[in-house]
Design a protein around this motif. Structure first.
Motif, PDB file in Angstrom:
ATOM      1  N   PHE A   1      -5.501 -11.068   6.985  1.00  0.00           N
ATOM      2  CA  PHE A   1      -5.859 -10.515   5.684  1.00  0.00           C
ATOM      3  C   PHE A   1      -5.562  -9.025   5.702  1.00  0.00           C
ATOM      4  O   PHE A   1      -5.781  -8.349   6.704  1.00  0.00           O
ATOM      5  CB  PHE A   1      -7.338 -10.773   5.383  1.00  0.00           C
ATOM      6  N   ASN A   2      -5.069  -8.513   4.581  1.00  0.00           N
ATOM      7  CA  ASN A   2      -4.658  -7.126   4.477  1.00  0.00           C
ATOM      8  C   ASN A   2      -5.459  -6.437   3.375  1.00  0.00           C
ATOM      9  O   ASN A   2      -5.568  -6.960   2.271  1.00  0.00           O
ATOM     10  CB  ASN A   2      -3.154  -7.062   4.167  1.00  0.00           C
ATOM     11  N   PHE A   3      -6.000  -5.265   3.671  1.00  0.00           N
ATOM     12  CA  PHE A   3      -6.718  -4.452   2.698  1.00  0.00           C
ATOM     13  C   PHE A   3      -6.134  -3.044   2.777  1.00  0.00           C
ATOM     14  O   PHE A   3      -6.017  -2.493   3.874  1.00  0.00           O
ATOM     15  CB  PHE A   3      -8.213  -4.402   3.020  1.00  0.00           C
ATOM     16  N   ASN A   4      -5.752  -2.462   1.615  1.00  0.00           N
ATOM     17  CA  ASN A   4      -5.238  -1.095   1.681  1.00  0.00           C
ATOM     18  C   ASN A   4      -5.525  -0.293   0.419  1.00  0.00           C
ATOM     19  O   ASN A   4      -5.903  -0.826  -0.610  1.00  0.00           O
ATOM     20  CB  ASN A   4      -3.755  -1.054   2.060  1.00  0.00           C
ATOM     21  N   PHE A   5      -5.319   0.998   0.564  1.00  0.00           N
ATOM     22  CA  PHE A   5      -5.508   2.000  -0.469  1.00  0.00           C
ATOM     23  C   PHE A   5      -4.196   2.766  -0.571  1.00  0.00           C
ATOM     24  O   PHE A   5      -3.717   3.311   0.428  1.00  0.00           O
ATOM     25  CB  PHE A   5      -6.657   2.934  -0.047  1.00  0.00           C
ATOM     26  N   LYS A   6      -3.587   2.790  -1.774  1.00  0.00           N
ATOM     27  CA  LYS A   6      -2.298   3.475  -1.973  1.00  0.00           C
ATOM     28  C   LYS A   6      -2.425   4.551  -3.043  1.00  0.00           C
ATOM     29  O   LYS A   6      -3.199   4.422  -3.985  1.00  0.00           O
ATOM     30  CB  LYS A   6      -1.217   2.489  -2.445  1.00  0.00           C
ATOM     31  N   TYR A   7      -1.626   5.574  -2.876  1.00  0.00           N
ATOM     32  CA  TYR A   7      -1.485   6.621  -3.884  1.00  0.00           C
ATOM     33  C   TYR A   7      -0.033   6.605  -4.354  1.00  0.00           C
ATOM     34  O   TYR A   7       0.872   6.911  -3.579  1.00  0.00           O
ATOM     35  CB  TYR A   7      -1.850   7.993  -3.293  1.00  0.00           C
ATOM     36  N   HIS A   8       0.198   6.205  -5.614  1.00  0.00           N
ATOM     37  CA  HIS A   8       1.555   6.141  -6.176  1.00  0.00           C
ATOM     38  C   HIS A   8       1.889   7.455  -6.873  1.00  0.00           C
ATOM     39  O   HIS A   8       1.132   7.919  -7.732  1.00  0.00           O
ATOM     40  CB  HIS A   8       1.661   5.014  -7.210  1.00  0.00           C
ATOM     41  N   GLN A   9       3.039   8.015  -6.542  1.00  0.00           N
ATOM     42  CA  GLN A   9       3.518   9.244  -7.174  1.00  0.00           C
ATOM     43  C   GLN A   9       4.951   9.017  -7.643  1.00  0.00           C
ATOM     44  O   GLN A   9       5.831   8.735  -6.830  1.00  0.00           O
ATOM     45  CB  GLN A   9       3.476  10.415  -6.185  1.00  0.00           C
ATOM     46  N   MET A  10       5.183   9.118  -8.960  1.00  0.00           N
ATOM     47  CA  MET A  10       6.533   9.006  -9.486  1.00  0.00           C
ATOM     48  C   MET A  10       7.276  10.304  -9.200  1.00  0.00           C
ATOM     49  O   MET A  10       6.694  11.384  -9.265  1.00  0.00           O
ATOM     50  CB  MET A  10       6.539   8.745 -10.994  1.00  0.00           C
ATOM     51  N   LEU A  11       8.556  10.196  -8.901  1.00  0.00           N
ATOM     52  CA  LEU A  11       9.336  11.370  -8.536  1.00  0.00           C
ATOM     53  C   LEU A  11      10.122  11.957  -9.698  1.00  0.00           C
ATOM     54  O   LEU A  11      10.686  13.032  -9.578  1.00  0.00           O
ATOM     55  CB  LEU A  11      10.289  11.021  -7.386  1.00  0.00           C
ATOM     56  N   GLN A  12      10.174  11.241 -10.816  1.00  0.00           N
ATOM     57  CA  GLN A  12      10.898  11.726 -11.989  1.00  0.00           C
ATOM     58  C   GLN A  12       9.914  11.912 -13.140  1.00  0.00           C
ATOM     59  O   GLN A  12       8.965  11.149 -13.289  1.00  0.00           O
ATOM     60  CB  GLN A  12      12.016  10.756 -12.362  1.00  0.00           C
TER      61      GLN A  12
ATOM     62  N   THR B   1      -5.819  -2.798  -2.835  1.00  0.00           N
ATOM     63  CA  THR B   1      -5.142  -4.077  -2.631  1.00  0.00           C
ATOM     64  C   THR B   1      -5.870  -4.936  -1.615  1.00  0.00           C
ATOM     65  O   THR B   1      -6.362  -4.440  -0.606  1.00  0.00           O
ATOM     66  CB  THR B   1      -3.702  -3.836  -2.118  1.00  0.00           C
ATOM     67  N   ALA B   2      -5.894  -6.238  -1.876  1.00  0.00           N
ATOM     68  CA  ALA B   2      -6.352  -7.245  -0.914  1.00  0.00           C
ATOM     69  C   ALA B   2      -5.299  -8.341  -0.900  1.00  0.00           C
ATOM     70  O   ALA B   2      -4.831  -8.772  -1.953  1.00  0.00           O
ATOM     71  CB  ALA B   2      -7.708  -7.805  -1.314  1.00  0.00           C
ATOM     72  N   GLY B   3      -4.918  -8.766   0.303  1.00  0.00           N
ATOM     73  CA  GLY B   3      -3.866  -9.765   0.391  1.00  0.00           C
ATOM     74  C   GLY B   3      -3.997 -10.658   1.603  1.00  0.00           C
ATOM     75  O   GLY B   3      -4.865 -10.470   2.457  1.00  0.00           O
ATOM     76  N   ILE B   4      -3.082 -11.617   1.662  1.00  0.00           N
ATOM     77  CA  ILE B   4      -3.027 -12.573   2.764  1.00  0.00           C
ATOM     78  C   ILE B   4      -1.626 -12.506   3.360  1.00  0.00           C
ATOM     79  O   ILE B   4      -0.643 -12.327   2.638  1.00  0.00           O
ATOM     80  CB  ILE B   4      -3.397 -13.985   2.259  1.00  0.00           C
ATOM     81  N   ILE B   5      -1.548 -12.604   4.698  1.00  0.00           N
ATOM     82  CA  ILE B   5      -0.273 -12.491   5.407  1.00  0.00           C
ATOM     83  C   ILE B   5      -0.099 -13.709   6.309  1.00  0.00           C
ATOM     84  O   ILE B   5      -1.007 -14.061   7.053  1.00  0.00           O
ATOM     85  CB  ILE B   5      -0.221 -11.211   6.270  1.00  0.00           C
ATOM     86  N   PHE B   6       1.076 -14.317   6.245  1.00  0.00           N
ATOM     87  CA  PHE B   6       1.425 -15.425   7.131  1.00  0.00           C
ATOM     88  C   PHE B   6       2.453 -14.929   8.149  1.00  0.00           C
ATOM     89  O   PHE B   6       3.419 -14.279   7.780  1.00  0.00           O
ATOM     90  CB  PHE B   6       2.011 -16.592   6.343  1.00  0.00           C
ATOM     91  N   THR B   7       2.231 -15.223   9.410  1.00  0.00           N
ATOM     92  CA  THR B   7       3.108 -14.775  10.485  1.00  0.00           C
ATOM     93  C   THR B   7       4.070 -15.897  10.852  1.00  0.00           C
ATOM     94  O   THR B   7       3.659 -17.027  11.086  1.00  0.00           O
ATOM     95  CB  THR B   7       2.282 -14.355  11.711  1.00  0.00           C
ATOM     96  N   LEU B   8       5.360 -15.552  10.919  1.00  0.00           N
ATOM     97  CA  LEU B   8       6.405 -16.499  11.298  1.00  0.00           C
ATOM     98  C   LEU B   8       7.085 -15.970  12.559  1.00  0.00           C
ATOM     99  O   LEU B   8       7.410 -14.807  12.648  1.00  0.00           O
ATOM    100  CB  LEU B   8       7.438 -16.622  10.184  1.00  0.00           C
ATOM    101  N   GLY B   9       7.320 -16.810  13.529  1.00  0.00           N
ATOM    102  CA  GLY B   9       7.942 -16.364  14.772  1.00  0.00           C
ATOM    103  C   GLY B   9       6.899 -15.884  15.766  1.00  0.00           C
ATOM    104  O   GLY B   9       5.702 -15.945  15.527  1.00  0.00           O
ATOM    105  N   GLU B  10       7.364 -15.404  16.878  1.00  0.00           N
ATOM    106  CA  GLU B  10       6.463 -14.927  17.918  1.00  0.00           C
ATOM    107  C   GLU B  10       7.015 -13.664  18.543  1.00  0.00           C
ATOM    108  O   GLU B  10       8.186 -13.370  18.445  1.00  0.00           O
ATOM    109  CB  GLU B  10       6.265 -16.000  18.986  1.00  0.00           C
ATOM    110  N   ARG B  11       6.153 -12.926  19.206  1.00  0.00           N
ATOM    111  CA  ARG B  11       6.579 -11.679  19.862  1.00  0.00           C
ATOM    112  C   ARG B  11       7.158 -11.978  21.219  1.00  0.00           C
ATOM    113  O   ARG B  11       6.736 -12.814  21.935  1.00  0.00           O
ATOM    114  CB  ARG B  11       5.387 -10.749  20.036  1.00  0.00           C
TER     115      ARG B  11
END
Length: 190
Positions: A155-166, A180-190
């Protein structure tokens, strides 16, 4: 002919490493909060998105994203809604090699703002109008936390600050905070 062998060797080497790599794909839901002076035109909104990333090591990932957000007008504009679509590249640095870790990241991409007017607005009964208000490159530094549930699910939780450049047509650069709150699926292995 010699170059074909070299290119084939490089491709096989890369494919061998990719098969051992860790890919992650996921989806998220978010709340978008405009900052002043952007809040003069927009109220908070909700949205969602998809992400994909490739972990080069346990601590570093590169990827891409696509988000779509719905915003309300800050004034009583009958029948008007606003959407913001952004897509681009992302980079993350995980603080620890543990699957559950805080991270710092940055997104860079294209932002498109669109106005949708429907109904009886501007005297056009039953007609819908859609037009682009503003398109800009933008950057979004972020901080978050990945909470691992298993080897395949996080599960992913984050805080973003968006700044337009134009500069927007209103004469300033749009700015937003995103939770943001999200879900992440892992494919493959390390």
């Amino acid at each position: 002919m010699k170059y074909h062998y070299i290119i084939t060797s490089i491709c096989l080497l890369l494919l061998g490493n990719i098969s051992k790599a860790q890919f992650q794909v996921g989806g998220n839901a978010n709340v978008l909060i405009p900052l002043s002076p952007t809040s003069i035109y927009y109220k908070s909104g909700v949205g969602g998105g998809i992400v994909g990333k490739y972990l080069f090591e346990s601590k570093f990932a590169l990827g891409g994203f696509f988000n779509y957000n719905f915003l309300s007008p800050s004034s009583a504009t009958f029948g008007a809604t606003f959407t913001m679509m952004n897509y681009g590249a992302s980079m993350e640095y995980n603080f620890f090699e543990d699957p559950s870790t805080p991270y710092l990241g940055v997104d860079f991409g294209q932002y498109r703002f669109r106005t949708n007017i429907s109904g009886f607005s501007q005297g056009f009964s039953g007609t819908n109008f859609n037009f682009d208000n503003y398109t800009s490159l933008g950057i979004a530094p972020n901080i978050g936390y990945i909470l691992s549930s298993s080897d395949l699910l996080s599960f992913n939780f984050n805080f973003k600050y968006h700044q337009m450049l134009q500069t927007a047509p209103q004469g300033f650069n749009y700015q937003f905070i995103q939770l943001t709150a999200g879900i992440i699926f892992t494919l493959g292995e390390r």
